[in-house]
Enzyme design. Structure first.
Site, PDB file in Angstrom:
ATOM      1  N   GLU A 112       1.814 104.294 -11.833  1.00 14.23           N
ATOM      2  CA  GLU A 112       1.989 105.345 -12.735  1.00 14.23           C
ATOM      3  C   GLU A 112       0.614 105.758 -13.265  1.00 14.23           C
ATOM      4  OE1 GLU A 112       6.481 105.414 -13.923  1.00 14.23           O
ATOM      5  OE2 GLU A 112       5.161 104.369 -15.156  1.00 14.23           O
ATOM      6  N   GLU A 135      10.131 105.603  -7.989  1.00  9.76           N
ATOM      7  CA  GLU A 135      10.967 105.165  -9.209  1.00  9.76           C
ATOM      8  C   GLU A 135      11.931 106.140  -9.503  1.00  9.76           C
ATOM      9  OE1 GLU A 135       8.981 103.378 -12.414  1.00  9.76           O
ATOM     10  OE2 GLU A 135       7.533 102.312 -11.345  1.00  9.76           O
TER      11      GLU A 135
END
Length: 344
Positions: free
Chosen positions: A177, A285
């Site tokens: 991320e 995710e």
């Protein structure tokens, strides 16, 4: 995904203040390898759950958790790895879950089950996400070329260890991320001098990617950002990395509705990315809206949508298994998805 505060909903704001892209973005040619359809799960918590005595079962039959997922047509497992999670300030003080030895053991189980492996480098001793990207303690004094070399060498060391035991990853995430950068403060792209720091971020990311290409040339390289429903910010970030010659094969997006918009936002963003870039796309995710997310993830223009990784379905985060490890009917959704999209 880490356990962050509500502030993560603002994960795109660092890009809003950035000036326009300073040089043209020419997408690199994608990797020669092809990514097939992915029905994946991040099960990095599994060794911790087993250490607590959790036994997994499906329809009353006790089985290895990985086998249960395979029985329900999962074909890919994602594992996170931290530099030194056993450190006092690490993810798993004194125990070292998600370190290299635990990762080697889990990789053996994944490959023995006949599943593919995505390795997720956090480049930190603990959780890395848009709100925190702590530099590993061992690298605290490193900056510039020395830090870039450390990223390369550490990535290479881990991959060589996996290769040596015959369990090379099929795909590698260079950072977790990282839309706000990684290995702060060096690669923090939220600062006023963010374009300069994008240069640093690109050097760090390319160092990891080059280590993958050197050691595990058949593995795909993923860049992972947490901007699932945010197209402007996704394209700004990707354009800046591509303009700096970062080579990668797969775009990974996180999607959690409370931070990343509506299902329509996700569809609009991923559709636009599929039209603009040569890379394949994976929702790497997610948790909620399982059917809708997968309908989008498998239905992007040009066949670019390759699938998804559900985050920690073995944990109470998802409730696909109860606290005693018994699978419930939520797991049957994946039987439906695999049939619908012919995931093998």
């Amino acid at each position: 995904m880490a356990f962050t505060t509500f502030l993560r909903r603002f994960s795109c704001l660092g890009l809003l203040a950035l000036p326009a892209l300073s040089h043209a973005a020419t997408p690199p040619a994608p990797h020669k390898a092809k990514l097939g359809k992915v029905l994946g799960a991040d099960i990095s918590f599994l060794p911790q759950l087993e250490a607590r005595g959790v036994k997994f079962s499906d329809k009353g039959v006790k089985k290895d958790a990985i086998q249960i997922l395979k029985d329900h047509h999962f074909n890919y497992i994602r594992l996170r790895i931290f530099n030194n999670p056993a450190a006092d300030s690490g993810y798993s003080p004194g125990k070292g879950f998600c370190d290299l030895p635990h990762t080697l053991a889990m990789a053996q189980r994944v490959k023995q089950a006949g599943l593919k492996l995505l390795l997720d480098f956090h480049y930190s001793d603990t959780w890395a996400d848009p709100q925190k990207q702590f530099k590993p303690a061992a690298w605290k004094a490193l900056t510039g070329p020395a830090l870039t070399q450390a990223v390369h060498d550490y990535t290479k060391e881990v991959l060589q260890a996996l290769n040596a035991q015959g369990t090379p990853p099929d795909m590698v995430q260079v950072g977790n991320e990282i839309n706000h950068g990684m290995i702060w403060p060096d690669g923090d792209v939220q600062k006023a001098d963010s374009l300069t720091r994008f240069d640093t971020l690109a050097q760090l990311a390319e160092a990891g990617a080059s280590a993958v290409r050197e050691t595990t040339p058949n593995a795909l390289v993923m860049m992972h950002i947490a901007l699932g429903g945010q197209n402007l910010h996704s394209t700004t970030w990707l354009d800046r990395m591509i303009a700096r010659k970062v080579q990668f094969d797969v775009i990974g997006e996180s999607y959690y509705p409370k931070w990343h918009g509506t299902i329509a936002d996700l569809q609009n963003n991923l559709t636009a990315l599929a039209k603009k870039y040569p890379q394949d796309i994976v929702v790497v995710e997610y948790s909620e809206r399982k059917r809708e997310v997968n309908d989008i993830a498998f239905n992007l223009p040009g066949g670019k949508g390759k699938g998804s990784f559900i985050w920690e379905p073995l944990n109470t985060w998802e409730s696909i298994f109860d606290k005693q490890g018994q699978a419930n009917d939520l797991l049957l959704i994946y039987d439906e998805i695999s049939r619908k999209y012919r995931v093998e």
